[in-house]
Scaffold this motif. Structure first.
Motif, mmCIF file in Angstrom:
data_model
loop_
_atom_site.group_PDB
_atom_site.id
_atom_site.type_symbol
_atom_site.label_atom_id
_atom_site.label_comp_id
_atom_site.label_asym_id
_atom_site.label_seq_id
_atom_site.Cartn_x
_atom_site.Cartn_y
_atom_site.Cartn_z
ATOM 1 N N ALA A 39 0.821 -1.216 0.000
ATOM 2 C CA ALA A 39 0.000 0.000 0.000
ATOM 3 C C ALA A 39 0.850 1.260 0.000
ATOM 4 O O ALA A 39 0.567 2.226 -0.718
ATOM 5 C CB ALA A 39 -0.926 -0.004 1.215
ATOM 6 N N SER A 46 -13.035 2.061 -0.636
ATOM 7 C CA SER A 46 -12.068 0.974 -0.845
ATOM 8 C C SER A 46 -11.314 0.686 0.448
ATOM 9 O O SER A 46 -11.019 -0.476 0.755
ATOM 10 C CB SER A 46 -11.082 1.347 -1.955
ATOM 11 O OG SER A 46 -11.716 1.371 -3.212
ATOM 12 N N TRP A 47 -10.997 1.734 1.202
ATOM 13 C CA TRP A 47 -10.345 1.546 2.506
ATOM 14 C C TRP A 47 -11.247 0.734 3.439
ATOM 15 O O TRP A 47 -10.809 -0.235 4.064
ATOM 16 C CB TRP A 47 -10.047 2.911 3.128
ATOM 17 C CG TRP A 47 -9.185 2.855 4.354
ATOM 18 C CD1 TRP A 47 -7.837 3.040 4.414
ATOM 19 C CD2 TRP A 47 -9.616 2.604 5.697
ATOM 20 N NE1 TRP A 47 -7.406 2.911 5.708
ATOM 21 C CE2 TRP A 47 -8.462 2.643 6.519
ATOM 22 C CE3 TRP A 47 -10.853 2.329 6.286
ATOM 23 C CZ2 TRP A 47 -8.518 2.423 7.895
ATOM 24 C CZ3 TRP A 47 -10.909 2.111 7.656
ATOM 25 C CH2 TRP A 47 -9.756 2.170 8.448
ATOM 26 N N CYS A 61 -4.147 -0.408 2.615
ATOM 27 C CA CYS A 61 -4.010 0.227 3.932
ATOM 28 C C CYS A 61 -5.157 -0.220 4.835
ATOM 29 O O CYS A 61 -4.949 -0.581 6.006
ATOM 30 C CB CYS A 61 -4.019 1.746 3.803
ATOM 31 S SG CYS A 61 -2.453 2.470 3.286
ATOM 32 N N GLY A 62 -6.359 -0.189 4.291
ATOM 33 C CA GLY A 62 -7.513 -0.658 5.046
ATOM 34 C C GLY A 62 -7.372 -2.121 5.418
ATOM 35 O O GLY A 62 -7.716 -2.530 6.539
ATOM 36 N N CYS A 100 -12.030 5.940 -3.027
ATOM 37 C CA CYS A 100 -10.865 5.721 -2.175
ATOM 38 C C CYS A 100 -11.267 5.360 -0.744
ATOM 39 O O CYS A 100 -10.782 4.371 -0.181
ATOM 40 C CB CYS A 100 -9.983 6.967 -2.169
ATOM 41 S SG CYS A 100 -9.087 7.240 -3.709
ATOM 42 N N VAL A 101 -12.138 6.161 -0.143
ATOM 43 C CA VAL A 101 -12.532 5.918 1.252
ATOM 44 C C VAL A 101 -13.301 4.601 1.366
ATOM 45 O O VAL A 101 -13.078 3.811 2.293
ATOM 46 C CB VAL A 101 -13.370 7.090 1.797
ATOM 47 C CG1 VAL A 101 -13.814 6.805 3.227
ATOM 48 C CG2 VAL A 101 -12.576 8.388 1.738
ATOM 49 N N GLY A 160 -11.664 -2.882 2.113
ATOM 50 C CA GLY A 160 -10.448 -3.633 2.383
ATOM 51 C C GLY A 160 -10.345 -4.007 3.855
ATOM 52 O O GLY A 160 -9.953 -5.122 4.211
ATOM 53 N N PHE A 161 -10.728 -3.081 4.719
ATOM 54 C CA PHE A 161 -10.709 -3.304 6.169
ATOM 55 C C PHE A 161 -11.566 -4.510 6.544
ATOM 56 O O PHE A 161 -11.096 -5.468 7.165
ATOM 57 C CB PHE A 161 -11.214 -2.047 6.887
ATOM 58 C CG PHE A 161 -11.283 -2.155 8.382
ATOM 59 C CD1 PHE A 161 -10.244 -1.678 9.166
ATOM 60 C CD2 PHE A 161 -12.386 -2.716 9.008
ATOM 61 C CE1 PHE A 161 -10.302 -1.762 10.556
ATOM 62 C CE2 PHE A 161 -12.456 -2.818 10.388
ATOM 63 C CZ PHE A 161 -11.410 -2.338 11.172
ATOM 64 N N PHE A 197 -5.299 2.785 -0.807
ATOM 65 C CA PHE A 197 -6.336 2.865 0.220
ATOM 66 C C PHE A 197 -6.862 1.471 0.578
ATOM 67 O O PHE A 197 -7.086 1.165 1.749
ATOM 68 C CB PHE A 197 -7.489 3.755 -0.264
ATOM 69 C CG PHE A 197 -7.278 5.215 -0.003
ATOM 70 C CD1 PHE A 197 -7.651 5.784 1.201
ATOM 71 C CD2 PHE A 197 -6.697 6.029 -0.956
ATOM 72 C CE1 PHE A 197 -7.460 7.138 1.451
ATOM 73 C CE2 PHE A 197 -6.499 7.378 -0.730
ATOM 74 C CZ PHE A 197 -6.878 7.941 0.482
ATOM 75 N N ARG A 198 -7.056 0.624 -0.431
ATOM 76 C CA ARG A 198 -7.597 -0.719 -0.183
ATOM 77 C C ARG A 198 -6.687 -1.532 0.710
ATOM 78 O O ARG A 198 -7.127 -2.141 1.695
ATOM 79 C CB ARG A 198 -7.809 -1.459 -1.507
ATOM 80 C CG ARG A 198 -8.351 -2.882 -1.330
ATOM 81 C CD ARG A 198 -8.399 -3.630 -2.656
ATOM 82 N NE ARG A 198 -9.187 -2.924 -3.644
ATOM 83 C CZ ARG A 198 -9.341 -3.336 -4.901
ATOM 84 N NH1 ARG A 198 -8.728 -4.443 -5.317
ATOM 85 N NH2 ARG A 198 -10.082 -2.657 -5.747
#
Length: 521
Positions: free
Chosen positions: A63, A276-277, A406-407, A273-274, A280-281, A403-404
């Motif tokens: 990331a 995707s975060w 990182c999440g 982006c948000v 991903g989380f 972002f993905r």
């Protein structure tokens, strides 16, 4: 923007083959490692908080580096970065395969993430250069299909290698595949780079981002260690927040920043982006605790756990590909909201399935979650790229992936911390009469604890043995279901983001002649 090429022409089919191999390796890697974690933890004497680093160290490096790696590929050459990334990935896979301790394994996983970050944008750029617009869509569709198949067979292959040979082969199997890709790439792909690309790299932003993410993950890790001073934990989390603020300031004052503030001003891209975060989380959190649950609570071997996850991966891949076609008939925002609803239903249903139902009771919720995550990732990519001009698509893709993952890294750390806290809390209350030592309680919290209960049984009377066994299983189920329920808010938050931000302008407008033209929203 122009590209500079070497004299040897690129073979489009062989180029696609190389990038497909790269995509397959990278997508299979995470799902293969997931099912190997418990066996890996037993051999390397790692607990759950250590195991989460086996996943999120890879995602952290990937990331943090992917946007910078895309710019390196433009400046220094796509084929060169692809080969360098493949070399780093191979060396890292070897290091992971022979790792004597969890610390060495984590170092290898960081290097794997760095190698993957170099390979992915370079490979995507090569495809963009080699194929024209119409052929490019087919090529990218092929890569999506390959990625889906790799994700599908990853748990099965990883489970088989772990159960029948060793978890080490999960990493070592990468070596011949990467070597094949490197040989073909060296002979079939010509070098290319962007002559107008800026040579300035956002080193300050990169260092600050890595420091902020690492400090946050260390803080979440410290939460699980009851020997760590609470002030240390709070200090790490506070330091990470300060570093994130510094990163924001650095990015606003830097040219060629990792995170382009101008792109984030576009509502649809910001949403992509948000969201995707967030996706991903919750997705990587779910994968992590589910793989552990299947092996620790249901007693599955690594191979059985891999087989159990195959239907999930298949549905994930198929629905991800199909969702792209559905955008021609339905609004993208509507499809995303439906996906969020599917995920919320799946997580809720899975959290209420009694452990006595076994795998049979988990299958349908699994499929609901898969049928939401696959389209979710695909649709968010589509929404983000539709919101930016074509010449910014490379950077936009890098940011979405950043972002993905990182999440995902934070999600795995959060899953480990939440599961550990809930498990310990319930276990202590259930074992108050058994009077186990702290060392015995810690033993029960390590990977393979279901087997290690036998080590505790020998010093207990019959009534206490049954109490310990029941306490372990009840606590594990409580931790699993509690973690899922606490994360029900995530798909709801994604849906709210889509409703608020999506549809405020993707950046594309139709002209009278029916052609599509990009304009800033």
């Amino acid at each position: 923007m122009t590209s500079s090429f070497s004299s040897r022409p690129t073979n489009p089919r062989l180029a696609l083959f190389v990038i497909a191999v790269v995509f397959a390796i990278m997508n299979a890697d995470i799902t293969m490692v997931n099912v190997a974690l418990v066996s890996l933890g037993k051999d390397l004497h790692a607990d759950l908080s250590d195991l989460q680093w086996g996943l999120n160290s890879y995602m952290l490096a990937f990331a943090a580096l992917i946007v910078t790696a895309g710019r390196l590929a433009d400046v220094f050459g796509r084929r060169r970065c692809l080969l360098v990334g493949a070399t780093v990935f191979s060396v890292a896979s070897l290091l992971c395969g022979i790792a004597p301790t969890i610390s060495v394994l984590v170092i290898g996983r960081v290097l794997q993430g760095a190698g993957g970050a170099l390979m992915l944008p370079a490979g995507m750029a090569i495809i963009s250069v080699v194929y024209n617009a119409e052929e490019r869509a087919v090529a990218l569709g092929t890569l999506v299909g390959v990625a889906g198949v790799a994700q599908s067979i990853g748990p099965l292959v990883g489970g088989f290698l772990t159960a029948e040979v060793s978890w080490r082969l999960v990493f070592l199997v990468n070596l011949p595949l990467v070597a094949l890709a490197m040989i073909v790439a060296a002979h079939a792909i010509q070098e290319s780079h962007e002559e107008s690309a800026s040579h300035r790299l956002d080193i300050a932003g990169l260092v600050t981002l890595v420091a902020a993410l690492t400090t946050l993950l260390l803080g979440l890790d410290a939460v699980q260690d009851r020997d760590t001073d609470q002030r240390t934990t709070l200090g790490l989390v506070a330091l990470s927040l300060i570093l994130f603020v510094i990163f924001t300031v650095v990015e606003r004052r830097t040219e060629n920043a990792i995170i382009d503030g101008e792109l984030l001003q576009r509502p649809a891209f910001l949403c992509s982006c948000v969201a995707s975060w967030l996706l991903g989380f919750v997705f990587f959190l779910f994968l992590f605790i589910t793989a552990v649950y299947l092996q620790e609570e249901l007693g599955y071997s690594a191979l059985a756990a891999g087989i159990a996850l195959v239907p999930f991966s298949l549905v994930l891949a198929v629905t991800g590909v199909m969702s792209g076609r559905l955008t021609k008939r339905f609004q993208l925002a509507t499809l995303l909201i439906v996906s969020c609803a599917f995920m919320a239903v799946g997580l809720a249903a899975l959290s209420f399935v009694p452990a006595s139902y076994g795998y049979g009771g988990m299958v349908l919720p699994f499929l609901f979650i898969a049928a939401s995550a696959g389209p979710g990732f695909t649709l968010l990519n589509t929404a983000g790229l539709d919101a930016v001009p074509p010449e910014r698509s490379g950077q936009a893709t890098g940011m979405i992936y950043m972002f993905r993952f990182c999440g995902g890294a934070i999600g795995v750390a959060a899953a480990s911390a939440l599961h550990s806290a809930l498990f310990h809390s319930h276990l202590v209350s259930r074992l108050s009469a058994a009077r186990l030592s702290i060392a015995q309680q810690k033993l029960m919290e390590q990977p393979g604890a279901a087997e290690r209960i036998r080590q505790i049984d020998s010093g207990l009377v019959t009534s206490q043995v049954e109490q310990v066994r029941q306490a372990f299983h009840e606590s594990f189920v409580t931790a699993f279901t509690g973690t899922l329920r606490l994360n029900l808010i995530v798909p709801i938050a994604i849906a709210v983001l889509v409703i608020v931000l999506m549809g405020k302008g993707t950046g594309r407008i139709k002209k009278e002649g029916g052609d599509v033209e990009w304009s800033k929203s």
